[in-house]
Design a protein around this motif. Structure first.
Motif, PDB file in Angstrom:
ATOM      1  N   SER A 225       0.835  -1.204   0.000  1.00  0.00           N
ATOM      2  CA  SER A 225       0.000   0.000   0.000  1.00  0.00           C
ATOM      3  C   SER A 225       0.871   1.257   0.000  1.00  0.00           C
ATOM      4  O   SER A 225       0.564   2.235  -0.685  1.00  0.00           O
ATOM      5  N   VAL A 226       1.954   1.240   0.755  1.00  0.00           N
ATOM      6  CA  VAL A 226       2.863   2.391   0.797  1.00  0.00           C
ATOM      7  C   VAL A 226       3.560   2.572  -0.550  1.00  0.00           C
ATOM      8  O   VAL A 226       3.664   3.693  -1.074  1.00  0.00           O
ATOM      9  N   ALA A 227       4.043   1.464  -1.123  1.00  0.00           N
ATOM     10  CA  ALA A 227       4.759   1.552  -2.402  1.00  0.00           C
ATOM     11  C   ALA A 227       3.851   2.068  -3.511  1.00  0.00           C
ATOM     12  O   ALA A 227       4.275   2.897  -4.332  1.00  0.00           O
ATOM     13  N   SER A 228       2.599   1.594  -3.538  1.00  0.00           N
ATOM     14  CA  SER A 228       1.685   2.058  -4.585  1.00  0.00           C
ATOM     15  C   SER A 228       1.350   3.530  -4.405  1.00  0.00           C
ATOM     16  O   SER A 228       1.242   4.278  -5.387  1.00  0.00           O
ATOM     17  N   LEU A 229       1.216   3.971  -3.154  1.00  0.00           N
ATOM     18  CA  LEU A 229       0.929   5.387  -2.908  1.00  0.00           C
ATOM     19  C   LEU A 229       2.130   6.250  -3.273  1.00  0.00           C
ATOM     20  O   LEU A 229       1.977   7.342  -3.852  1.00  0.00           O
ATOM     21  N   ALA A 230       3.327   5.768  -2.972  1.00  0.00           N
ATOM     22  CA  ALA A 230       4.534   6.509  -3.326  1.00  0.00           C
ATOM     23  C   ALA A 230       4.672   6.623  -4.840  1.00  0.00           C
ATOM     24  O   ALA A 230       5.010   7.698  -5.368  1.00  0.00           O
ATOM     25  N   PHE A 231       4.406   5.526  -5.543  1.00  0.00           N
ATOM     26  CA  PHE A 231       4.487   5.563  -7.000  1.00  0.00           C
ATOM     27  C   PHE A 231       3.407   6.461  -7.579  1.00  0.00           C
ATOM     28  O   PHE A 231       3.630   7.183  -8.555  1.00  0.00           O
ATOM     29  N   PHE A 232       2.234   6.433  -6.983  1.00  0.00           N
ATOM     30  CA  PHE A 232       1.120   7.266  -7.437  1.00  0.00           C
ATOM     31  C   PHE A 232       1.499   8.744  -7.400  1.00  0.00           C
ATOM     32  O   PHE A 232       1.167   9.506  -8.313  1.00  0.00           O
ATOM     33  N   HIS A 233       2.181   9.138  -6.333  1.00  0.00           N
ATOM     34  CA  HIS A 233       2.524  10.554  -6.167  1.00  0.00           C
ATOM     35  C   HIS A 233       3.873  10.931  -6.768  1.00  0.00           C
ATOM     36  O   HIS A 233       4.061  12.072  -7.200  1.00  0.00           O
ATOM     37  N   HIS A 234       4.812   9.990  -6.800  1.00  0.00           N
ATOM     38  CA  HIS A 234       6.178  10.356  -7.162  1.00  0.00           C
ATOM     39  C   HIS A 234       6.795   9.442  -8.210  1.00  0.00           C
ATOM     40  O   HIS A 234       8.013   9.492  -8.425  1.00  0.00           O
ATOM     41  N   GLY A 235       5.989   8.631  -8.876  1.00  0.00           N
ATOM     42  CA  GLY A 235       6.551   7.657  -9.799  1.00  0.00           C
ATOM     43  C   GLY A 235       7.047   8.230 -11.108  1.00  0.00           C
ATOM     44  O   GLY A 235       7.812   7.589 -11.820  1.00  0.00           O
ATOM     45  N   GLY A 236       6.603   9.408 -11.457  1.00  0.00           N
ATOM     46  CA  GLY A 236       7.016  10.009 -12.716  1.00  0.00           C
ATOM     47  C   GLY A 236       6.189   9.552 -13.903  1.00  0.00           C
ATOM     48  O   GLY A 236       6.247  10.159 -14.972  1.00  0.00           O
ATOM     49  N   ILE A 237       5.436   8.475 -13.744  1.00  0.00           N
ATOM     50  CA  ILE A 237       4.525   7.980 -14.784  1.00  0.00           C
ATOM     51  C   ILE A 237       3.119   8.006 -14.205  1.00  0.00           C
ATOM     52  O   ILE A 237       2.895   7.510 -13.099  1.00  0.00           O
ATOM     53  N   GLN A 238       2.185   8.561 -14.943  1.00  0.00           N
ATOM     54  CA  GLN A 238       0.837   8.699 -14.418  1.00  0.00           C
ATOM     55  C   GLN A 238       0.090   7.372 -14.549  1.00  0.00           C
ATOM     56  O   GLN A 238      -0.347   6.993 -15.626  1.00  0.00           O
ATOM     57  N   ILE A 239      -0.012   6.675 -13.441  1.00  0.00           N
ATOM     58  CA  ILE A 239      -0.786   5.438 -13.353  1.00  0.00           C
ATOM     59  C   ILE A 239      -1.733   5.594 -12.169  1.00  0.00           C
ATOM     60  O   ILE A 239      -1.303   5.929 -11.061  1.00  0.00           O
ATOM     61  N   GLY A 240      -3.015   5.358 -12.407  1.00  0.00           N
ATOM     62  CA  GLY A 240      -4.013   5.599 -11.381  1.00  0.00           C
ATOM     63  C   GLY A 240      -4.121   4.480 -10.364  1.00  0.00           C
ATOM     64  O   GLY A 240      -3.569   3.385 -10.523  1.00  0.00           O
ATOM     65  N   ASN A 241      -4.870   4.761  -9.300  1.00  0.00           N
ATOM     66  CA  ASN A 241      -5.095   3.771  -8.254  1.00  0.00           C
ATOM     67  C   ASN A 241      -5.724   2.480  -8.753  1.00  0.00           C
ATOM     68  O   ASN A 241      -5.343   1.394  -8.304  1.00  0.00           O
ATOM     69  N   PRO A 242      -6.707   2.538  -9.665  1.00  0.00           N
ATOM     70  CA  PRO A 242      -7.294   1.276 -10.126  1.00  0.00           C
ATOM     71  C   PRO A 242      -6.267   0.330 -10.731  1.00  0.00           C
ATOM     72  O   PRO A 242      -6.303  -0.880 -10.479  1.00  0.00           O
ATOM     73  N   ALA A 243      -5.325   0.858 -11.511  1.00  0.00           N
ATOM     74  CA  ALA A 243      -4.290   0.002 -12.111  1.00  0.00           C
ATOM     75  C   ALA A 243      -3.289  -0.463 -11.073  1.00  0.00           C
ATOM     76  O   ALA A 243      -2.873  -1.626 -11.064  1.00  0.00           O
ATOM     77  N   LEU A 244      -2.896   0.422 -10.178  1.00  0.00           N
ATOM     78  CA  LEU A 244      -1.898   0.077  -9.175  1.00  0.00           C
ATOM     79  C   LEU A 244      -2.413  -0.925  -8.154  1.00  0.00           C
ATOM     80  O   LEU A 244      -1.645  -1.750  -7.635  1.00  0.00           O
ATOM     81  N   LEU A 245      -3.716  -0.878  -7.862  1.00  0.00           N
ATOM     82  CA  LEU A 245      -4.244  -1.645  -6.741  1.00  0.00           C
ATOM     83  C   LEU A 245      -4.991  -2.908  -7.132  1.00  0.00           C
ATOM     84  O   LEU A 245      -5.406  -3.659  -6.239  1.00  0.00           O
ATOM     85  N   LEU A 246      -5.166  -3.171  -8.424  1.00  0.00           N
ATOM     86  CA  LEU A 246      -5.833  -4.427  -8.793  1.00  0.00           C
ATOM     87  C   LEU A 246      -5.065  -5.628  -8.249  1.00  0.00           C
ATOM     88  O   LEU A 246      -5.674  -6.532  -7.640  1.00  0.00           O
ATOM     89  N   PRO A 247      -3.727  -5.700  -8.397  1.00  0.00           N
ATOM     90  CA  PRO A 247      -3.005  -6.822  -7.784  1.00  0.00           C
ATOM     91  C   PRO A 247      -3.102  -6.815  -6.254  1.00  0.00           C
ATOM     92  O   PRO A 247      -3.070  -7.875  -5.628  1.00  0.00           O
ATOM     93  N   PHE A 248      -3.215  -5.624  -5.673  1.00  0.00           N
ATOM     94  CA  PHE A 248      -3.311  -5.537  -4.210  1.00  0.00           C
ATOM     95  C   PHE A 248      -4.539  -6.278  -3.704  1.00  0.00           C
ATOM     96  O   PHE A 248      -4.510  -6.860  -2.605  1.00  0.00           O
ATOM     97  N   GLY A 249      -5.627  -6.263  -4.472  1.00  0.00           N
ATOM     98  CA  GLY A 249      -6.835  -6.967  -4.040  1.00  0.00           C
ATOM     99  C   GLY A 249      -6.577  -8.448  -3.790  1.00  0.00           C
ATOM    100  O   GLY A 249      -7.088  -9.029  -2.823  1.00  0.00           O
ATOM    101  N   PHE A 250      -5.760  -9.070  -4.632  1.00  0.00           N
ATOM    102  CA  PHE A 250      -5.443 -10.489  -4.458  1.00  0.00           C
ATOM    103  C   PHE A 250      -4.575 -10.697  -3.218  1.00  0.00           C
ATOM    104  O   PHE A 250      -4.774 -11.660  -2.468  1.00  0.00           O
ATOM    105  N   LEU A 251      -3.612  -9.799  -3.009  1.00  0.00           N
ATOM    106  CA  LEU A 251      -2.790  -9.881  -1.809  1.00  0.00           C
ATOM    107  C   LEU A 251      -3.638  -9.676  -0.556  1.00  0.00           C
ATOM    108  O   LEU A 251      -3.482 -10.402   0.443  1.00  0.00           O
ATOM    109  N   ALA A 252      -4.546  -8.702  -0.611  1.00  0.00           N
ATOM    110  CA  ALA A 252      -5.397  -8.417   0.544  1.00  0.00           C
ATOM    111  C   ALA A 252      -6.289  -9.605   0.882  1.00  0.00           C
ATOM    112  O   ALA A 252      -6.510  -9.914   2.061  1.00  0.00           O
ATOM    113  N   ALA A 253      -6.801 -10.286  -0.143  1.00  0.00           N
ATOM    114  CA  ALA A 253      -7.656 -11.454   0.104  1.00  0.00           C
ATOM    115  C   ALA A 253      -6.865 -12.570   0.786  1.00  0.00           C
ATOM    116  O   ALA A 253      -7.357 -13.207   1.732  1.00  0.00           O
TER     117      ALA A 253
END
Length: 354
Positions: A225-253
């Motif tokens: 969650s921290v890494a995705s938020l850091a990339f969201f704000h400072h990654g240099g490439i615009q990738i939204g939360n839906p793309a960043l967090l789809l894999p997170f859903g599987f980890l969270a489950a």
């Protein structure tokens, strides 16, 4: 059967630990929206280490990731009774779930509108998740029939393909709520279905005590969650939360499944279970309170403490006045409807006199 017996979950109507997970998720959402300590204001002008502390404080709480944990828990809670053989009647199910969520939602919308545009705008930020939940509740009786016919795995695969296709069509979409609600629920559906999958696995698989490894899973979920938020704000490439967090859903489950297994063997903290009872009120109320109590320039700590206390007090008040009565009314209305349906069925199929 003892409470610590791993098979105890098979007969439990209330699964231990879920309220704790709800509260933690709701608290993280509130922290991500402005309830966190205003560290950046204190450390921004200091050394590099101090500035890093301020930045880390802001990245520590990913509200969008916490919402996905809510979806996993929701899918589990809806599907688990069915895996235990409960007869699902669409009418009573819809009545109970719609009243349980809908009444507090409508009341909070009315309160925000009465307060004014600032409160209404603050509430709007979190409403998409509740609209998704209501859609999932509405569709669940149909989804259950499909799951019974083709299996949950196939439904999950199809929903993931649909979700990924929507995300891929505009992977720069920053937030879930930027889609229309008719796309948002499809994007998040795989995560909700993963909760259903956890329910099926917990109903059929006797899981060992995860022991100390549960902290490895907790750390992995938090670090993602921290890494995705850091990339969201400072990654240099615009990738939204839906793309960043789809894999997170599987980890969270996978993590939630192990949390449930963990609490088969040990009691959760009583204070977290208690707080979980009013976590829905916390979720509904927090952002309105934050919007109405901005932090000042000279009394940051005092203003922050007032904000936190106000969030807790307002959440508890809303729980006792609105949420808890709506839960009781939902249960009562559902039971009455189920009773009428049972009576109608009995009258339409009278016993044979032979």
């Amino acid at each position: 059967m003892s409470a610590s017996d791993p098979s105890a979950i098979q007969s439990m109507s209330h699964v231990r630990g879920l309220d704790s997970l709800r509260f933690v998720a709701a608290a993280i959402v509130a922290l991500s929206h402005g309830a966190t300590f205003p560290a950046r204001q204190y450390f921004d002008s200091g050394s590099g280490i101090e500035r890093a502390i301020g930045a880390a404080n802001e990245l520590a709480f990913n509200g969008s990731a916490a919402v996905l944990v809510f979806f996993v828990v929701s899918g589990f809670c809806i599907h688990y009774p069915v895996t235990q053989g409960m007869d699902l009647r669409a009418g009573p199910f819809w009545v109970r779930r719609t009243i349980r969520v809908g009444v507090p939602l409508i009341v909070m919308i009315a309160i925000a509108e009465l307060i004014g545009p600032t409160a209404a705008a603050a509430l709007t930020v979190i409403l998409w998740t509740l609209y998704c939940e209501l859609i999932y509740y509405a569709l669940y009786p149909v989804l259950r029939k499909i799951i019974d016919r083709v299996g949950l795995s196939l439904v999950l695969v199809v929903s993931t393909v649909i979700s990924f296709s929507i995300i891929l069509s505009d992977w720069e979409t920053l937030f879930y709520w930027e889609y229309s609600i008719w796309l948002t629920w499809l994007v998040a559906l795989p995560v909700w279905l993963l909760g259903c999958l956890v329910a099926e696995r917990m109903a059929t698989v006797r899981r060992p005590d995860p022991g100390a490894t549960i902290w490895h899973w907790r750390a992995a979920v938090w670090m993602y969650s921290v890494a995705s938020l850091a990339f969201f704000h400072h990654g240099g490439i615009q990738i939204g939360n839906p793309a960043l967090l789809l894999p997170f859903g599987f980890l969270a489950a996978a993590w939630v499944e192990r949390e449930i297994a963990c609490f088969q063997y040990r009691q959760p903290f009583a204070i977290l279970e208690w707080a979980g009872r009013w976590s829905f009120s916390l979720y509904l109320v927090h952002n309105v309170v934050i919007a109405l109590l901005p932090l000042g320039d000279t009394h940051l700590v005092a203003d922050w403490l007032v904000r936190v206390v106000a969030i807790v007090v307002a959440s508890l008040a809303f729980y006792w006045v609105v949420e808890r009565p709506s839960h009781e009314f939902a249960r009562s209305a559902s039971r009455r409807l189920a009773g009428r349906q049972a009576l109608a069925a009995a009258m339409s199929n009278p016993p044979s006199t032979r």
